[in-house]
Design a protein around this motif. Structure first.
Motif, PDB file in Angstrom:
ATOM      1  N   PRO A  24       0.814  -1.211   0.000  1.00  0.00           N
ATOM      2  CA  PRO A  24       0.000   0.000   0.000  1.00  0.00           C
ATOM      3  C   PRO A  24       0.851   1.266   0.000  1.00  0.00           C
ATOM      4  O   PRO A  24       1.934   1.290   0.591  1.00  0.00           O
ATOM      5  N   ARG A  25       0.354   2.288  -0.679  1.00  0.00           N
ATOM      6  CA  ARG A  25       0.960   3.628  -0.686  1.00  0.00           C
ATOM      7  C   ARG A  25      -0.171   4.601  -0.337  1.00  0.00           C
ATOM      8  O   ARG A  25      -1.179   4.643  -1.022  1.00  0.00           O
ATOM      9  N   VAL A  26       0.020   5.358   0.724  1.00  0.00           N
ATOM     10  CA  VAL A  26      -1.008   6.283   1.198  1.00  0.00           C
ATOM     11  C   VAL A  26      -0.430   7.683   1.228  1.00  0.00           C
ATOM     12  O   VAL A  26       0.723   7.885   1.604  1.00  0.00           O
ATOM     13  N   ARG A  27      -1.252   8.650   0.812  1.00  0.00           N
ATOM     14  CA  ARG A  27      -0.805  10.041   0.812  1.00  0.00           C
ATOM     15  C   ARG A  27      -1.994  10.954   1.074  1.00  0.00           C
ATOM     16  O   ARG A  27      -3.137  10.567   0.837  1.00  0.00           O
ATOM     17  N   PRO A  28      -1.738  12.198   1.541  1.00  0.00           N
ATOM     18  CA  PRO A  28      -2.833  13.160   1.687  1.00  0.00           C
ATOM     19  C   PRO A  28      -3.412  13.476   0.314  1.00  0.00           C
ATOM     20  O   PRO A  28      -2.677  13.492  -0.682  1.00  0.00           O
ATOM     21  N   TRP A  29      -4.721  13.723   0.269  1.00  0.00           N
ATOM     22  CA  TRP A  29      -5.371  13.904  -1.023  1.00  0.00           C
ATOM     23  C   TRP A  29      -6.640  14.721  -0.845  1.00  0.00           C
ATOM     24  O   TRP A  29      -7.098  14.923   0.275  1.00  0.00           O
ATOM     25  N   ALA A  30      -7.219  15.123  -1.957  1.00  0.00           N
ATOM     26  CA  ALA A  30      -8.495  15.839  -1.920  1.00  0.00           C
ATOM     27  C   ALA A  30      -9.447  15.268  -2.962  1.00  0.00           C
ATOM     28  O   ALA A  30      -9.055  15.026  -4.101  1.00  0.00           O
ATOM     29  N   PHE A  31     -10.658  15.058  -2.554  1.00  0.00           N
ATOM     30  CA  PHE A  31     -11.757  14.679  -3.433  1.00  0.00           C
ATOM     31  C   PHE A  31     -12.165  15.923  -4.210  1.00  0.00           C
ATOM     32  O   PHE A  31     -12.185  17.024  -3.669  1.00  0.00           O
ATOM     33  N   MET A  32     -12.499  15.770  -5.488  1.00  0.00           N
ATOM     34  CA  MET A  32     -12.874  16.916  -6.306  1.00  0.00           C
ATOM     35  C   MET A  32     -14.382  17.153  -6.313  1.00  0.00           C
ATOM     36  O   MET A  32     -14.854  18.188  -5.906  1.00  0.00           O
ATOM     37  N   LEU A  33     -15.144  16.174  -6.817  1.00  0.00           N
ATOM     38  CA  LEU A  33     -16.595  16.347  -6.862  1.00  0.00           C
ATOM     39  C   LEU A  33     -17.282  15.055  -7.258  1.00  0.00           C
ATOM     40  O   LEU A  33     -16.656  14.144  -7.794  1.00  0.00           O
ATOM     41  N   GLU A  34     -18.597  15.013  -6.973  1.00  0.00           N
ATOM     42  CA  GLU A  34     -19.449  13.914  -7.422  1.00  0.00           C
ATOM     43  C   GLU A  34     -20.341  14.493  -8.515  1.00  0.00           C
ATOM     44  O   GLU A  34     -20.884  15.587  -8.378  1.00  0.00           O
ATOM     45  N   ASP A  35     -20.446  13.773  -9.608  1.00  0.00           N
ATOM     46  CA  ASP A  35     -21.257  14.240 -10.728  1.00  0.00           C
ATOM     47  C   ASP A  35     -21.853  13.033 -11.427  1.00  0.00           C
ATOM     48  O   ASP A  35     -21.116  12.168 -11.887  1.00  0.00           O
ATOM     49  N   GLY A  36     -23.154  12.955 -11.473  1.00  0.00           N
ATOM     50  CA  GLY A  36     -23.823  11.866 -12.168  1.00  0.00           C
ATOM     51  C   GLY A  36     -23.487  10.489 -11.635  1.00  0.00           C
ATOM     52  O   GLY A  36     -23.417   9.534 -12.397  1.00  0.00           O
ATOM     53  N   GLY A  37     -23.276  10.391 -10.328  1.00  0.00           N
ATOM     54  CA  GLY A  37     -22.941   9.104  -9.722  1.00  0.00           C
ATOM     55  C   GLY A  37     -21.485   8.708  -9.860  1.00  0.00           C
ATOM     56  O   GLY A  37     -21.095   7.613  -9.461  1.00  0.00           O
ATOM     57  N   LYS A  38     -20.664   9.602 -10.405  1.00  0.00           N
ATOM     58  CA  LYS A  38     -19.229   9.350 -10.528  1.00  0.00           C
ATOM     59  C   LYS A  38     -18.496  10.224  -9.517  1.00  0.00           C
ATOM     60  O   LYS A  38     -18.843  11.393  -9.332  1.00  0.00           O
ATOM     61  N   PHE A  39     -17.484   9.654  -8.894  1.00  0.00           N
ATOM     62  CA  PHE A  39     -16.699  10.337  -7.881  1.00  0.00           C
ATOM     63  C   PHE A  39     -15.341  10.694  -8.490  1.00  0.00           C
ATOM     64  O   PHE A  39     -14.542   9.813  -8.802  1.00  0.00           O
ATOM     65  N   TRP A  40     -15.110  12.003  -8.666  1.00  0.00           N
ATOM     66  CA  TRP A  40     -13.972  12.492  -9.436  1.00  0.00           C
ATOM     67  C   TRP A  40     -12.797  12.936  -8.566  1.00  0.00           C
ATOM     68  O   TRP A  40     -12.982  13.571  -7.524  1.00  0.00           O
ATOM     69  N   PHE A  41     -11.602  12.623  -9.060  1.00  0.00           N
ATOM     70  CA  PHE A  41     -10.339  13.023  -8.459  1.00  0.00           C
ATOM     71  C   PHE A  41      -9.431  13.499  -9.594  1.00  0.00           C
ATOM     72  O   PHE A  41      -9.768  13.361 -10.764  1.00  0.00           O
ATOM     73  N   CYS A  42      -8.263  14.009  -9.246  1.00  0.00           N
ATOM     74  CA  CYS A  42      -7.318  14.405 -10.286  1.00  0.00           C
ATOM     75  C   CYS A  42      -5.885  14.234  -9.792  1.00  0.00           C
ATOM     76  O   CYS A  42      -5.629  14.085  -8.593  1.00  0.00           O
ATOM     77  N   THR A  43      -4.958  14.265 -10.741  1.00  0.00           N
ATOM     78  CA  THR A  43      -3.532  14.181 -10.453  1.00  0.00           C
ATOM     79  C   THR A  43      -2.774  14.698 -11.677  1.00  0.00           C
ATOM     80  O   THR A  43      -3.373  15.180 -12.626  1.00  0.00           O
ATOM     81  N   ALA A  44      -1.478  14.564 -11.627  1.00  0.00           N
ATOM     82  CA  ALA A  44      -0.626  14.904 -12.771  1.00  0.00           C
ATOM     83  C   ALA A  44      -0.009  13.612 -13.288  1.00  0.00           C
ATOM     84  O   ALA A  44       0.329  12.713 -12.507  1.00  0.00           O
ATOM     85  N   ASN A  45       0.150  13.518 -14.605  1.00  0.00           N
ATOM     86  CA  ASN A  45       0.658  12.267 -15.179  1.00  0.00           C
ATOM     87  C   ASN A  45       2.168  12.096 -15.029  1.00  0.00           C
ATOM     88  O   ASN A  45       2.725  11.119 -15.508  1.00  0.00           O
ATOM     89  N   ASN A  46       2.831  13.021 -14.332  1.00  0.00           N
ATOM     90  CA  ASN A  46       4.254  12.865 -14.056  1.00  0.00           C
ATOM     91  C   ASN A  46       4.496  12.443 -12.603  1.00  0.00           C
ATOM     92  O   ASN A  46       5.639  12.437 -12.138  1.00  0.00           O
ATOM     93  N   LYS A  47       3.451  12.056 -11.897  1.00  0.00           N
ATOM     94  CA  LYS A  47       3.567  11.644 -10.494  1.00  0.00           C
ATOM     95  C   LYS A  47       3.497  10.123 -10.364  1.00  0.00           C
ATOM     96  O   LYS A  47       2.893   9.439 -11.188  1.00  0.00           O
ATOM     97  N   ASP A  48       4.103   9.627  -9.286  1.00  0.00           N
ATOM     98  CA  ASP A  48       4.073   8.187  -9.009  1.00  0.00           C
ATOM     99  C   ASP A  48       2.651   7.658  -8.902  1.00  0.00           C
ATOM    100  O   ASP A  48       2.357   6.556  -9.361  1.00  0.00           O
ATOM    101  N   VAL A  49       1.756   8.432  -8.305  1.00  0.00           N
ATOM    102  CA  VAL A  49       0.387   7.964  -8.116  1.00  0.00           C
ATOM    103  C   VAL A  49      -0.285   7.675  -9.461  1.00  0.00           C
ATOM    104  O   VAL A  49      -1.044   6.712  -9.586  1.00  0.00           O
TER     105      VAL A  49
END
Length: 125
Positions: A24-49
């Motif tokens: 497991p890898r755990v880090r602080p994070w933030a939820f973005m929003l729920e829209d149409g039953g989907k739970f959205w998050f974001c990141t950058a494609n140059n990160k390990d996550v």
């Protein structure tokens, strides 16, 4: 489920877990929003996550307040929906200093085939 989503919207920061090399890898994070039953998050494609989620698309996010715990887990689906990127940026102004909707590094994703655990109840989505 409405009560769980209201709690999540009021407690957007928490811990985000992925898997790397079977651990497991755990880090602080933030939820973005729920829209149409989907739970959205974001990141950058140059990160390990991002790499971890591409290799193993299962994740878990948890948030809490005293003895009230919200947990959501599921399978990640990445999206290039430019309108959703704009919506996420509008609803989370701090991100605007980091990314633009057309930024090639900015990635959004939502959970699919998962469940929510909240206040002793479990919800499937």
């Amino acid at each position: 489920m409405k009560e769980a989503i209201e709690f999540l919207n009021a407690h957007k920061t928490g811990c985000f877990a992925t898997v790397e090399n079977g651990k497991p890898r755990v880090r602080p994070w933030a939820f973005m929003l729920e829209d149409g039953g989907k739970f959205w998050f974001c990141t950058a494609n140059n990160k390990d996550v991002y790499r971890q989620l591409k290799e193993n698309p299962h994740m878990e996010f948890t948030s809490w307040e005293v003895f009230t715990i919200f947990r959501i887990s599921g399978e990640v689906k990445f999206s290039q929906d430019i309108e959703m990127k704009k919506k996420i940026l509008e609803e989370n102004p701090g991100l605007k200093s980091l990314y633009g909707a057309n930024d090639p590094v900015f990635e959004i994703f939502y959970l699919e085939h998962g469940n929510i655990s909240f206040a002793g109840k479990t919800y499937e989505f």
